[in-house]
Motif scaffolding. Structure first.
Motif, PDB file in Angstrom:
ATOM      1  N   ARG A 149       0.837  -1.189   0.000  1.00  0.00           N
ATOM      2  CA  ARG A 149       0.000   0.000   0.000  1.00  0.00           C
ATOM      3  C   ARG A 149       0.874   1.243   0.000  1.00  0.00           C
ATOM      4  O   ARG A 149       1.993   1.198   0.492  1.00  0.00           O
ATOM      5  N   PRO A 150       0.396   2.357  -0.561  1.00  0.00           N
ATOM      6  CA  PRO A 150      -0.936   2.545  -1.144  1.00  0.00           C
ATOM      7  C   PRO A 150      -0.997   2.283  -2.650  1.00  0.00           C
ATOM      8  O   PRO A 150      -2.063   2.328  -3.230  1.00  0.00           O
ATOM      9  N   TYR A 151       0.157   2.013  -3.282  1.00  0.00           N
ATOM     10  CA  TYR A 151       0.192   1.965  -4.739  1.00  0.00           C
ATOM     11  C   TYR A 151       0.470   0.584  -5.319  1.00  0.00           C
ATOM     12  O   TYR A 151       0.544   0.436  -6.528  1.00  0.00           O
ATOM     13  N   GLY A 152       0.657  -0.431  -4.483  1.00  0.00           N
ATOM     14  CA  GLY A 152       0.842  -1.779  -4.989  1.00  0.00           C
ATOM     15  C   GLY A 152       2.128  -2.009  -5.742  1.00  0.00           C
ATOM     16  O   GLY A 152       2.163  -2.786  -6.694  1.00  0.00           O
ATOM     17  N   GLU A 153       3.217  -1.354  -5.309  1.00  0.00           N
ATOM     18  CA  GLU A 153       4.488  -1.506  -6.026  1.00  0.00           C
ATOM     19  C   GLU A 153       5.045  -2.916  -5.914  1.00  0.00           C
ATOM     20  O   GLU A 153       5.770  -3.376  -6.788  1.00  0.00           O
ATOM     21  N   TYR A 154       4.730  -3.603  -4.830  1.00  0.00           N
ATOM     22  CA  TYR A 154       5.205  -4.972  -4.653  1.00  0.00           C
ATOM     23  C   TYR A 154       4.109  -5.825  -4.043  1.00  0.00           C
ATOM     24  O   TYR A 154       3.066  -5.328  -3.606  1.00  0.00           O
ATOM     25  N   VAL A 155       4.327  -7.143  -4.048  1.00  0.00           N
ATOM     26  CA  VAL A 155       3.383  -8.076  -3.440  1.00  0.00           C
ATOM     27  C   VAL A 155       4.145  -8.943  -2.436  1.00  0.00           C
ATOM     28  O   VAL A 155       5.356  -9.162  -2.572  1.00  0.00           O
ATOM     29  N   VAL A 156       3.436  -9.429  -1.437  1.00  0.00           N
ATOM     30  CA  VAL A 156       4.022 -10.296  -0.417  1.00  0.00           C
ATOM     31  C   VAL A 156       3.098 -11.496  -0.223  1.00  0.00           C
ATOM     32  O   VAL A 156       1.872 -11.366  -0.289  1.00  0.00           O
ATOM     33  N   ALA A 157       3.700 -12.679  -0.030  1.00  0.00           N
ATOM     34  CA  ALA A 157       2.904 -13.892   0.139  1.00  0.00           C
ATOM     35  C   ALA A 157       3.663 -14.884   1.011  1.00  0.00           C
ATOM     36  O   ALA A 157       4.891 -14.830   1.119  1.00  0.00           O
ATOM     37  N   GLY A 158       2.925 -15.793   1.631  1.00  0.00           N
ATOM     38  CA  GLY A 158       3.539 -16.826   2.461  1.00  0.00           C
ATOM     39  C   GLY A 158       2.631 -18.028   2.570  1.00  0.00           C
ATOM     40  O   GLY A 158       1.452 -17.975   2.211  1.00  0.00           O
ATOM     41  N   GLY A 159       3.213 -19.135   3.077  1.00  0.00           N
ATOM     42  CA  GLY A 159       2.408 -20.340   3.173  1.00  0.00           C
ATOM     43  C   GLY A 159       3.072 -21.464   3.930  1.00  0.00           C
ATOM     44  O   GLY A 159       3.823 -21.230   4.884  1.00  0.00           O
ATOM     45  N   SER A 160       2.800 -22.699   3.473  1.00  0.00           N
ATOM     46  CA  SER A 160       3.249 -23.887   4.189  1.00  0.00           C
ATOM     47  C   SER A 160       3.986 -24.828   3.241  1.00  0.00           C
ATOM     48  O   SER A 160       4.220 -24.500   2.075  1.00  0.00           O
ATOM     49  N   ASN A 161       4.260 -26.021   3.742  1.00  0.00           N
ATOM     50  CA  ASN A 161       5.056 -27.036   3.059  1.00  0.00           C
ATOM     51  C   ASN A 161       6.529 -26.652   3.167  1.00  0.00           C
ATOM     52  O   ASN A 161       7.322 -27.354   3.762  1.00  0.00           O
ATOM     53  N   ILE A 162       6.900 -25.535   2.551  1.00  0.00           N
ATOM     54  CA  ILE A 162       8.110 -24.803   2.921  1.00  0.00           C
ATOM     55  C   ILE A 162       7.605 -23.515   3.562  1.00  0.00           C
ATOM     56  O   ILE A 162       6.910 -22.736   2.920  1.00  0.00           O
ATOM     57  N   ASN A 163       7.932 -23.293   4.815  1.00  0.00           N
ATOM     58  CA  ASN A 163       7.391 -22.132   5.537  1.00  0.00           C
ATOM     59  C   ASN A 163       8.188 -20.885   5.165  1.00  0.00           C
ATOM     60  O   ASN A 163       9.223 -20.587   5.753  1.00  0.00           O
ATOM     61  N   GLN A 164       7.672 -20.168   4.180  1.00  0.00           N
ATOM     62  CA  GLN A 164       8.378 -19.011   3.635  1.00  0.00           C
ATOM     63  C   GLN A 164       7.459 -17.798   3.540  1.00  0.00           C
ATOM     64  O   GLN A 164       6.238 -17.921   3.482  1.00  0.00           O
ATOM     65  N   VAL A 165       8.102 -16.616   3.492  1.00  0.00           N
ATOM     66  CA  VAL A 165       7.479 -15.385   3.027  1.00  0.00           C
ATOM     67  C   VAL A 165       8.326 -14.871   1.868  1.00  0.00           C
ATOM     68  O   VAL A 165       9.558 -14.848   1.969  1.00  0.00           O
ATOM     69  N   ARG A 166       7.678 -14.487   0.792  1.00  0.00           N
ATOM     70  CA  ARG A 166       8.415 -13.928  -0.339  1.00  0.00           C
ATOM     71  C   ARG A 166       7.831 -12.579  -0.740  1.00  0.00           C
ATOM     72  O   ARG A 166       6.620 -12.350  -0.647  1.00  0.00           O
ATOM     73  N   ILE A 167       8.724 -11.710  -1.183  1.00  0.00           N
ATOM     74  CA  ILE A 167       8.347 -10.387  -1.658  1.00  0.00           C
ATOM     75  C   ILE A 167       8.751 -10.299  -3.125  1.00  0.00           C
ATOM     76  O   ILE A 167       9.901 -10.584  -3.479  1.00  0.00           O
ATOM     77  N   PHE A 168       7.795  -9.931  -3.971  1.00  0.00           N
ATOM     78  CA  PHE A 168       8.039  -9.785  -5.396  1.00  0.00           C
ATOM     79  C   PHE A 168       7.716  -8.358  -5.829  1.00  0.00           C
ATOM     80  O   PHE A 168       6.779  -7.741  -5.307  1.00  0.00           O
ATOM     81  N   GLY A 169       8.452  -7.844  -6.803  1.00  0.00           N
ATOM     82  CA  GLY A 169       8.006  -6.646  -7.484  1.00  0.00           C
ATOM     83  C   GLY A 169       6.701  -6.935  -8.204  1.00  0.00           C
ATOM     84  O   GLY A 169       6.426  -8.082  -8.577  1.00  0.00           O
TER      85      GLY A 169
END
Length: 223
Positions: A154-174
């Motif tokens: 926020r506020p302009y959506g320059e990047y995205v962030v996601a995470g989950g299971s199986n491999i417990n990771q958080v990743r940030i992408f442009g």
């Protein structure tokens, strides 16, 4: 009554909020009156039937309070316009199992709980697939992260962030797909992610009951 609410989101102006869950219906409420106003379950303008299984994520458009999207176990993303009583468009394929749908600038970010095509971007107006975010496994084996949570910055959506299971990771992408950062070796499944309104802080919650914060504006040389 007897419904399990699994998703909730407020419209950008705070005037209303949406809920969804076990009974497969998206409900709209007036916030000031705290009253139910609309249910999005009827066939849409093209005869689209809506969800056929549990709904785990619902999100309003940040630009238009009449538009929202939802996703769940039925492997569809339903797109709604509140001027109609049902979906106006359906995207088939994503397997949403958590808070992994977000809407920004007429585009929908979707995270799926699967080991391939687990983070995707779609056009909200047409339903067209824009691109996948390439989630390679740094360990060099076939195990992949399955996404439970995803969000635009926020506020302009320059990047995205996601995470989950199986491999417990958080990743940030442009926004366009570049892998900016990866947080590895988290002790438990990532169930929720969020970004501060100035895009400088990321918060993510894990199934061990802890919330962790990452300051992405601070460089390693900063004091």
């Amino acid at each position: 009554e007897e419904n399990e609410i699994l998703a909730c989101d407020y419209s950008p102006d705070g005037s209303k909020f949406a809920t969804a869950g076990k009974d497969m219906k998206v409900r709209i409420y007036d916030d000031s009156a705290k009253k139910f106003t609309q249910i999005l379950t009827k066939k849409g303008i093209e005869g689209l039937p809506g969800h056929s299984n549990r709904v785990f994520s619902v999100k309003f458009s940040r630009e238009d309070p009449n538009l929202l999207a939802s996703g769940g176990w039925d492997q569809t993303i339903q797109i709604y316009d509140l001027r109609h009583d049902g979906p106006v468009r359906t995207i088939f394929g994503p397997y949403v199992c958590g808070d992994s749908v977000d809407v920004d600038n007429k585009e929908i970010l979707v995270g799926s709980w699967r080991g391939h095509e687990q983070l995707q971007l779609f056009d909200m107006g047409t339903g067209a697939h824009i691109h996948d975010y390439e989630w390679k496994n740094d360990e060099g084996n076939d195990i992949a992260c399955c996404v439970y949570a995803a969000s635009f910055s926020r506020p302009y959506g320059e990047y995205v962030v996601a995470g989950g299971s199986n491999i417990n990771q958080v990743r940030i992408f442009g926004r366009n797909g570049d892998n900016m950062a990866t947080i590895n070796d988290l002790p438990k499944t990532v169930k929720s992610v969020d970004v501060s309104h100035d895009s400088k802080m990321i918060a993510f919650g894990t199934s061990d009951g802890k919330v962790r914060f990452l300051n992405i504006a601070k460089k390693p040389t900063d004091k």
